[in-house]
Design an enzyme around this catalytic site. Structure first.
Site, PDB file in Angstrom:
ATOM      1  N   PHE B  11       6.760  -2.179 -14.510  1.00  0.00           N
ATOM      2  CA  PHE B  11       6.975  -0.765 -14.818  1.00  0.00           C
ATOM      3  C   PHE B  11       5.647  -0.014 -14.759  1.00  0.00           C
ATOM      4  CE2 PHE B  11       9.204   2.649 -17.396  1.00  0.00           C
ATOM      5  CZ  PHE B  11      10.196   2.859 -16.436  1.00  0.00           C
ATOM      6  N   THR B  92       6.463  -5.536  -9.536  1.00  0.00           N
ATOM      7  CA  THR B  92       5.239  -5.999 -10.213  1.00  0.00           C
ATOM      8  C   THR B  92       4.062  -5.895  -9.232  1.00  0.00           C
ATOM      9  OG1 THR B  92       5.698  -8.286  -9.582  1.00  0.00           O
ATOM     10  CG2 THR B  92       6.456  -7.594 -11.759  1.00  0.00           C
ATOM     11  N   GLY B 150       4.904   2.336   2.657  1.00  0.00           N
ATOM     12  CA  GLY B 150       5.452   3.205   1.606  1.00  0.00           C
ATOM     13  C   GLY B 150       6.757   3.848   2.034  1.00  0.00           C
ATOM     14  N   GLY B 203      -8.608   8.672  -7.307  1.00  0.00           N
ATOM     15  CA  GLY B 203      -7.542   7.684  -7.502  1.00  0.00           C
ATOM     16  C   GLY B 203      -6.917   7.220  -6.194  1.00  0.00           C
ATOM     17  N   LYS B 221       0.456  -6.584   5.342  1.00  0.00           N
ATOM     18  CA  LYS B 221       1.602  -5.823   5.859  1.00  0.00           C
ATOM     19  C   LYS B 221       1.969  -6.297   7.256  1.00  0.00           C
ATOM     20  CE  LYS B 221       0.630  -1.876   2.912  1.00  0.00           C
ATOM     21  NZ  LYS B 221      -0.236  -0.708   2.747  1.00  0.00           N
ATOM     22  N   GLY B 313       2.169   6.225  -3.213  1.00  0.00           N
ATOM     23  CA  GLY B 313       2.709   7.224  -4.143  1.00  0.00           C
ATOM     24  C   GLY B 313       4.012   6.699  -4.712  1.00  0.00           C
TER      25      GLY B 313
END
Lengths: 167, 332
Positions: B11, B92, B150, B203, B221, B313
């Protein structure tokens, strides 16, 4: 077609104009001019290498017109180098011997380093070079890159290749 | 109405993004006949469990104020084994050395016959074949669109939308941090170090940026693409990797003067998996700026197909999780 033409100019003012005028007259597209001012011939003339895009049927007429203007045409041939590539090298490019890196390519006979830009921002900082290599054909270009890759590994240089080249 | 009972394991930013998207898309999901009931949310300290459905808004609030959702001292694996549900949403953190909690969660999920949707690259990079076999043996669905690019659709695009096409290669920018750093170095004529510091402040880069800047994240990836799209049995060790740490602003500038930008490009085909900085023509479809990701698929029939989108994101990544969820349960 693309042809290379080696000519010799007398070392007096106005010669380049006499050389270019017939090219313009026959609508030749001038791709490159290499003016070897330091490499005088024993005849005291200045060698100039031209690469032109012209109609094959005009070659004879251009040659005749140049000679009429007093310019010696040493050689006319189909342009050898058909492939060209930009490569970036990053590392101690200069300290590890840039001339030696160029020589490795030039001595192959089928490829040449034709242009180089160099940036050395400071001692102990990485230098960057962008070099252009011309080669006779695609396979030759690949061979030249293989040589450059070996040199780069030996000299701990990062080689950045174009995206469409098989790295 | 079909009810899908699921757990959210992990989370952090992505898991919270999934929770937010499930709240946001409740009505849409109901409109296609799906009620998604989250029966457990687990973070590193413990779990909130309710077989009738946990209150996601409350979980988000508690996580943001107290740092955890923990009420019961339960791990992901314990929740998988003790709470009745069909779907595990595994978010996770990635661990490419051991596979981390994610690997254990996935194994336990398949052992108990559950479907898995994940954003976690680690287990897929290390144990792709074993996980696929376990999923198959259990008759479980296993989807992982969110692991690569993403929000940008790539795995499902290649395997489903472009079905029937033989794919020759995929190349692209799969790491937004590297793309940001190289874009900004050129714009500001600033050093790698300076822009890395700026990226950390914003960030965009993590405090330990090694995975990103050394090309490891891109390599992972590519391994997932190699295995899931090209049918290879590759691991991280099969990838040739060069990162961006040596790139200088001078090199970027010289390349730009000749009409090129330098990008960290990942490339995968049946023959080779490769990550390196490459010269990309300014007007090339892969020359995207900032944190964007992009991928070009070279196909037999359709030619080159290029997709671009936000590579990171929470909400963007959750969008890929949502599409996997709809793909599994939407048409049944």
């Amino acid at each position: 077609m693309r042809v290379s033409m080696d000519i010799e100019l007398k070392d007096v003012p106005g010669q380049m104009l006499l050389a270019l005028q017939p090219l313009s007259e026959f609508k030749a597209n001038l791709i490159t001019v290499l003016h070897h001012h330091q490499k005088r011939t024993p005849r005291k003339t200045v060698p100039v290498q031209l690469v032109l895009e012209i109609k094959p049927e005009n070659i004879g007429a251009i040659k005749a017109k140049l000679e009429e203007n007093g310019i010696k045409v040493v050689r006319v041939g189909e342009h050898r180098f058909r492939e060209s590539i930009n490569v970036v090298l990053i590392g101690h490019v200069v300290h590890t011997g840039i001339q030696d890196t160029i020589d490795e390519i030039d001595k192959t006979g089928f490829a040449e380093v034709v242009d180089i830009s160099l940036s050395m921002p400071g001692i102990n900082l990485l230098s960057s070079a962008l070099i252009r290599i011309d080669a006779v054909g695609k396979e030759d270009l690949q061979k030249a890159l293989d040589i450059l890759k070996k040199v780069s590994v030996k000299k701990d240089l990062l080689m950045v290749l174009p995206i469409d080249i098989h790295a | 109405m079909k009810t899908v009972r699921c757990s959210i394991l992990g989370f952090g930013a992505i898991g919270q993004g999934v929770a937010e998207v499930l709240l946001m898309k409740k009505e849409y999901l109901e409109s296609i006949g799906l009620e998604v009931l989250v029966v457990a949310v687990v973070d590193s300290k413990g779990a909130t469990v309710n077989p009738e459905g946990v209150d996601l808004a409350d979980c988000l609030a508690r996580k943001r104020t107290g740092g955890t959702v923990a009420i019961d001292k339960l791990t992901g694996v314990e929740v998988i084994r003790s709470v009745d549900h069909e779907l595990v949403i595994e978010t996770t953190p990635t661990n490419i050395v051991t596979g981390g909690a994610g690997l254990q969660n996935m194994i336990a999920a398949f052992e108990t016959g559950k479907d898995v949707i994940t954003s976690n690259k680690g287990p897929l990079t290390l144990k792709y074949r074993e996980l696929m076999e376990a999923a198959k043996a259990a008759g479980s669905n296993f989807r992982f669109e969110a692991t690569v690019g993403g929000s940008m659709p790539i795995i499902n695009l290649a395997n489903e939308v472009l079905a029937g096409n033989k794919l020759r290669s995929i190349k692209g920018i799969l790491n937004g941090t590297c793309n940001y750093i190289l874009t900004r170095m050129l714009e500001e004529r600033a050093s790698y170090k300076d822009i890395l510091a700026e990226s950390m402040e914003l960030g965009i880069a993590e405090t330990d940026p090694t995975y990103d800047v050394e090309g490891i994240d891109t390599a992972c990836k590519l391994v997932i693409l190699a295995n899931s799209i090209f049918g290879l049995d590759a691991t991280y060790r099969d990838v040739e990797v060069t990162g961006i740490t040596k790139i200088t602003p001078e090199a970027l500038e010289m390349a730009y003067e000749r009409g090129h930008v330098i990008k960290l490009i990942g490339e995968v085909s049946r023959e080779r998996i490769h990550v390196a900085p490459r010269l990309v023509p300014i007007n090339h479809p892969l020359a995207v700026k900032g944190t964007l990701n992009v991928a070009s698929i070279d196909t037999e029939l359709a030619g080159e197909i290029t997709v671009t989108g936000k590579g990171a994101g929470p909400i963007e990544t959750a969008s890929a999780v949502l599409s996997d969820l709809v793909a599994i349960y939407g048409n049944r």
